[in-house]
Design a protein around this motif. Structure first.
Motif, PDB file in Angstrom:
ATOM      1  N   GLU A  68      38.973  41.362  36.338  1.00 45.71           N
ATOM      2  CA  GLU A  68      39.439  41.626  34.985  1.00 45.71           C
ATOM      3  C   GLU A  68      39.703  43.101  34.703  1.00 45.71           C
ATOM      4  O   GLU A  68      40.626  43.431  33.953  1.00 45.71           O
ATOM      5  CB  GLU A  68      38.420  41.093  33.967  1.00 45.71           C
ATOM      6  N   ASN A  69      38.921  43.998  35.253  1.00 46.43           N
ATOM      7  CA  ASN A  69      39.108  45.416  34.910  1.00 46.43           C
ATOM      8  C   ASN A  69      40.501  45.932  35.264  1.00 46.43           C
ATOM      9  O   ASN A  69      41.209  46.447  34.400  1.00 46.43           O
ATOM     10  CB  ASN A  69      38.035  46.270  35.573  1.00 46.43           C
ATOM     11  N   PRO A  70      40.938  45.838  36.519  1.00 43.32           N
ATOM     12  CA  PRO A  70      42.286  46.347  36.820  1.00 43.32           C
ATOM     13  C   PRO A  70      43.389  45.475  36.228  1.00 43.32           C
ATOM     14  O   PRO A  70      44.498  45.960  35.999  1.00 43.32           O
ATOM     15  CB  PRO A  70      42.336  46.326  38.345  1.00 43.32           C
ATOM     16  N   LYS A  71      43.076  44.217  35.972  1.00 48.36           N
ATOM     17  CA  LYS A  71      44.085  43.310  35.411  1.00 48.36           C
ATOM     18  C   LYS A  71      44.436  43.668  33.975  1.00 48.36           C
ATOM     19  O   LYS A  71      45.577  43.499  33.543  1.00 48.36           O
ATOM     20  CB  LYS A  71      43.556  41.866  35.481  1.00 48.36           C
ATOM     21  N   HIS A  74      33.182  40.960  40.901  1.00 48.00           N
ATOM     22  CA  HIS A  74      32.118  40.165  40.283  1.00 48.00           C
ATOM     23  C   HIS A  74      32.210  38.696  40.683  1.00 48.00           C
ATOM     24  O   HIS A  74      31.263  38.134  41.218  1.00 48.00           O
ATOM     25  CB  HIS A  74      32.187  40.269  38.752  1.00 48.00           C
ATOM     26  N   ARG A  75      33.347  38.056  40.406  1.00 50.98           N
ATOM     27  CA  ARG A  75      33.459  36.609  40.551  1.00 50.98           C
ATOM     28  C   ARG A  75      33.595  36.184  42.006  1.00 50.98           C
ATOM     29  O   ARG A  75      34.141  36.919  42.832  1.00 50.98           O
ATOM     30  CB  ARG A  75      34.665  36.120  39.745  1.00 50.98           C
ATOM     31  N   HIS A  76      33.132  34.964  42.302  1.00 53.20           N
ATOM     32  CA  HIS A  76      33.148  34.490  43.688  1.00 53.20           C
ATOM     33  C   HIS A  76      34.552  34.384  44.251  1.00 53.20           C
ATOM     34  O   HIS A  76      34.786  34.649  45.437  1.00 53.20           O
ATOM     35  CB  HIS A  76      32.428  33.130  43.793  1.00 53.20           C
ATOM     36  N   ASP A  77      35.546  33.999  43.420  1.00 55.77           N
ATOM     37  CA  ASP A  77      36.909  33.890  43.933  1.00 55.77           C
ATOM     38  C   ASP A  77      37.498  35.256  44.247  1.00 55.77           C
ATOM     39  O   ASP A  77      38.266  35.416  45.204  1.00 55.77           O
ATOM     40  CB  ASP A  77      37.804  33.125  42.959  1.00 55.77           C
ATOM     41  N   THR A 103      28.242  40.205  41.379  1.00 57.29           N
ATOM     42  CA  THR A 103      27.517  39.324  40.471  1.00 57.29           C
ATOM     43  C   THR A 103      27.370  37.909  41.026  1.00 57.29           C
ATOM     44  O   THR A 103      26.297  37.316  40.956  1.00 57.29           O
ATOM     45  CB  THR A 103      28.223  39.278  39.097  1.00 57.29           C
ATOM     46  N   GLU A 104      28.445  37.358  41.586  1.00 59.31           N
ATOM     47  CA  GLU A 104      28.410  36.003  42.137  1.00 59.31           C
ATOM     48  C   GLU A 104      28.442  35.995  43.663  1.00 59.31           C
ATOM     49  O   GLU A 104      28.776  34.983  44.283  1.00 59.31           O
ATOM     50  CB  GLU A 104      29.570  35.178  41.579  1.00 59.31           C
ATOM     51  N   ALA A 105      28.051  37.098  44.273  1.00 56.30           N
ATOM     52  CA  ALA A 105      28.056  37.168  45.738  1.00 56.30           C
ATOM     53  C   ALA A 105      27.104  36.160  46.357  1.00 56.30           C
ATOM     54  O   ALA A 105      27.295  35.737  47.505  1.00 56.30           O
ATOM     55  CB  ALA A 105      27.700  38.578  46.190  1.00 56.30           C
ATOM     56  N   HIS A 106      26.082  35.755  45.604  1.00 53.48           N
ATOM     57  CA  HIS A 106      25.121  34.789  46.145  1.00 53.48           C
ATOM     58  C   HIS A 106      25.787  33.469  46.519  1.00 53.48           C
ATOM     59  O   HIS A 106      25.290  32.738  47.376  1.00 53.48           O
ATOM     60  CB  HIS A 106      24.002  34.536  45.131  1.00 53.48           C
ATOM     61  N   ARG A 107      26.925  33.160  45.876  1.00 55.54           N
ATOM     62  CA  ARG A 107      27.627  31.908  46.200  1.00 55.54           C
ATOM     63  C   ARG A 107      28.212  31.942  47.611  1.00 55.54           C
ATOM     64  O   ARG A 107      28.479  30.888  48.192  1.00 55.54           O
ATOM     65  CB  ARG A 107      28.734  31.661  45.175  1.00 55.54           C
ATOM     66  N   LEU A 108      28.433  33.134  48.139  1.00 56.60           N
ATOM     67  CA  LEU A 108      28.979  33.283  49.488  1.00 56.60           C
ATOM     68  C   LEU A 108      27.978  33.994  50.393  1.00 56.60           C
ATOM     69  O   LEU A 108      28.352  34.653  51.364  1.00 56.60           O
ATOM     70  CB  LEU A 108      30.290  34.075  49.432  1.00 56.60           C
ATOM     71  N   THR A 160      23.749  43.712  30.325  1.00 54.99           N
ATOM     72  CA  THR A 160      23.901  42.425  29.663  1.00 54.99           C
ATOM     73  C   THR A 160      25.049  41.640  30.291  1.00 54.99           C
ATOM     74  O   THR A 160      25.851  42.183  31.051  1.00 54.99           O
ATOM     75  CB  THR A 160      24.191  42.614  28.170  1.00 54.99           C
ATOM     76  N   ARG A 161      25.142  40.372  29.927  1.00 50.78           N
ATOM     77  CA  ARG A 161      26.287  39.553  30.352  1.00 50.78           C
ATOM     78  C   ARG A 161      27.430  39.809  29.358  1.00 50.78           C
ATOM     79  O   ARG A 161      27.866  38.914  28.649  1.00 50.78           O
ATOM     80  CB  ARG A 161      25.889  38.091  30.398  1.00 50.78           C
ATOM     81  N   GLY A 162      27.904  41.047  29.360  1.00 52.53           N
ATOM     82  CA  GLY A 162      28.800  41.503  28.307  1.00 52.53           C
ATOM     83  C   GLY A 162      30.269  41.218  28.527  1.00 52.53           C
ATOM     84  O   GLY A 162      31.086  41.547  27.672  1.00 52.53           O
ATOM     85  N   LYS A 163      30.643  40.647  29.662  1.00 49.42           N
ATOM     86  CA  LYS A 163      32.042  40.292  29.859  1.00 49.42           C
ATOM     87  C   LYS A 163      32.127  38.997  30.637  1.00 49.42           C
ATOM     88  O   LYS A 163      31.148  38.544  31.253  1.00 49.42           O
ATOM     89  CB  LYS A 163      32.799  41.422  30.570  1.00 49.42           C
ATOM     90  N   VAL A 164      33.304  38.418  30.619  1.00 47.83           N
ATOM     91  CA  VAL A 164      33.470  37.058  31.127  1.00 47.83           C
ATOM     92  C   VAL A 164      33.050  36.939  32.595  1.00 47.83           C
ATOM     93  O   VAL A 164      32.538  35.897  33.022  1.00 47.83           O
ATOM     94  CB  VAL A 164      34.928  36.594  30.939  1.00 47.83           C
ATOM     95  N   GLU A 165      33.227  37.996  33.361  1.00 45.97           N
ATOM     96  CA  GLU A 165      32.914  37.929  34.792  1.00 45.97           C
ATOM     97  C   GLU A 165      31.419  37.982  35.078  1.00 45.97           C
ATOM     98  O   GLU A 165      31.006  37.702  36.201  1.00 45.97           O
ATOM     99  CB  GLU A 165      33.587  39.086  35.526  1.00 45.97           C
ATOM    100  N   THR A 166      30.618  38.361  34.104  1.00 46.14           N
ATOM    101  CA  THR A 166      29.185  38.517  34.362  1.00 46.14           C
ATOM    102  C   THR A 166      28.356  37.445  33.665  1.00 46.14           C
ATOM    103  O   THR A 166      27.150  37.614  33.480  1.00 46.14           O
ATOM    104  CB  THR A 166      28.714  39.912  33.914  1.00 46.14           C
TER     105      THR A 166
END
Length: 403
Positions: free
Chosen positions: A158-161, A229-232, A254-259, A278-284
């Motif tokens: 999301e940040n660079p997007k 952050h996100r697994h994808d 953040t979601e590295a545990h999924r892989l 905090t979980r302050g943005k959609v990716e977290t």
């Protein structure tokens, strides 16, 4: 920065690599650790710090910060971490943004942090190169450098997007961000080949600073620090790393545990955190310190970061304490802010542990640093005392004094 000699005698020495010596000695000569053992005898003339009843540890390492380049509370005058004029800013260098008079460097000393990696922000698909530096001691940032450059910062998600809103120059989608990165790496590879050919022929070749930085990453000389952050997005990072042979280091994760199993198999490390945000943005939305524990149990090499100023730099050890409570072993928690952090950042030969041959960055604690009742009493960088706690304000070395 000037170097000194000093011996720390009689304390509980924690090397950061799993070794503990009760009533140990750490001898620093010419700014470098000469020996770590239980022999209380030191060479004549070497100043002695009596550390009985204290804990003696290596200076901590924060492998992902924006300290000095993004000064919390300073507004536009201190917002120098991200140059957003182009999507690909591989030519910029974080070292050019660091203000060593940022008050946070004093806070770092109070938290036992002696080495930081300062990275560009995550507003670009490619943000520039980072710098590893001491947290005190020079009159300019150049005098505090441990490694320059220390890696190339890239960002997915999301940040660079969405960083520029209506500015119109950046891609608006994840696939567009990935395209910017791929195109830049392809161009850098072609540049490196043409440069080598021109060099062989003795011909003039015009330099391109951005392509030079990316060529160093392609050659494996610089780590590819991937904000993700996100697994994808992590899967995309792995895909791009495979395509171009990059030495990938995941930042945040953040979601590295999924892989986790795949990351462990491929030995892709994760600079995790910040743990306290905090979980302050959609990716977290899935952020949890338990994810870090999952990574560690899977065998992934991990470090903990503050992402200062997101979490204040002096809270690095607090985050390690939180991770310990969540399930990391004591040794794992300490390593995540010392030896493991240094290794992941490519600094393991110099900092992160009390071992012969490494920099004499030594911190004396009143007790166990993961105990919230403990405090930093003294900090030495390259053997030189730079911080001492007092009854009132702590004493910090005068960087401008004659040396």
């Amino acid at each position: 920065m000037s170097m000194a000699e000093v011996a720390f005698v009689g304390g509980r020495v924690v090397t950061g690599t799993g070794r503990v010596i009760d009533r140990g000695t750490v001898l620093v000569r010419e700014g470098v650790i000469e020996r770590v053992d239980d022999d209380p005898l030191v060479p004549e003339g070497v100043p002695v710090v009596e550390a009985g009843g204290r804990w003696v540890l290596p200076g901590f390492v924060d492998a992902h910060t924006h300290i000095g380049a993004h000064e919390d509370g300073e507004g536009p005058a201190g917002a120098d971490a991200s140059e957003v004029s182009e999507p690909d800013m591989s030519a910029v260098r974080a070292i050019d943004a660091v203000n060593i008079e940022d008050r946070a460097f004093r806070d770092a000393l109070a938290g036992g942090v002696t080495t930081v990696v300062v990275k560009p922000g995550s507003g670009n698909p490619i943000g520039g190169t980072s710098v590893a530096m001491k947290t005190w001691g020079g009159r300019t940032v150049d005098e505090q450098v441990v490694k320059q450059p220390a890696g190339v910062k890239s960002a997915l998600g999301e940040n660079p997007k969405s960083a520029w809103g209506e500015r119109g120059r950046l891609p608006r989608t994840r696939l567009g961000v990935a395209l910017v990165i791929r195109r830049a790496l392809i161009a850098a590879g072609e540049y490196a080949a043409r440069q080598a050919e021109a060099r062989d022929k003795g011909e003039f070749f015009a330099r391109d600073l951005g392509k030079e930085a990316l060529a160093a990453a392609l050659a494996g000389d610089l780590a590819w620090d991937q904000h993700v952050h996100r697994h994808d997005d992590i899967a995309t990072a792995l895909r791009i790393a495979d395509e171009f042979g990059l030495r990938l280091v995941l930042n945040h994760g953040t979601e590295a545990h999924r892989l986790a199993a795949e990351l462990a198999e491929r030995d892709v490390p994760v600079i995790f955190g910040p743990v306290l945000s905090t979980r302050g943005k959609v990716e977290t939305r899935e952020a949890s310190v338990g994810n870090l524990v999952t990574l560690a149990r899977a065998g992934v090499r991990t470090a903990i970061c503050t992402d200062h100023p997101v979490v204040p730099i002096d809270a690095l050890v607090l985050q390690a304490a939180v991770a310990r409570r969540a399930g990391l072993t004591w040794d794992e928690a300490i390593a995540a802010i010392s030896s493991a952090a240094a290794s992941i950042a490519g600094l393991g030969e110099r900092v992160g542990a009390l071992e012969p041959g490494r920099d004499g960055d030594v911190v004396v604690w009143s007790g166990d640093p993961l105990d919230l009742g403990s405090a930093v009493e003294r900090v030495h960088i390259l053997g030189r005392e730079v911080y001492r706690a007092g009854n009132g304000a702590p004493v910090v070395a005068d960087r401008w004094a004659e040396r």
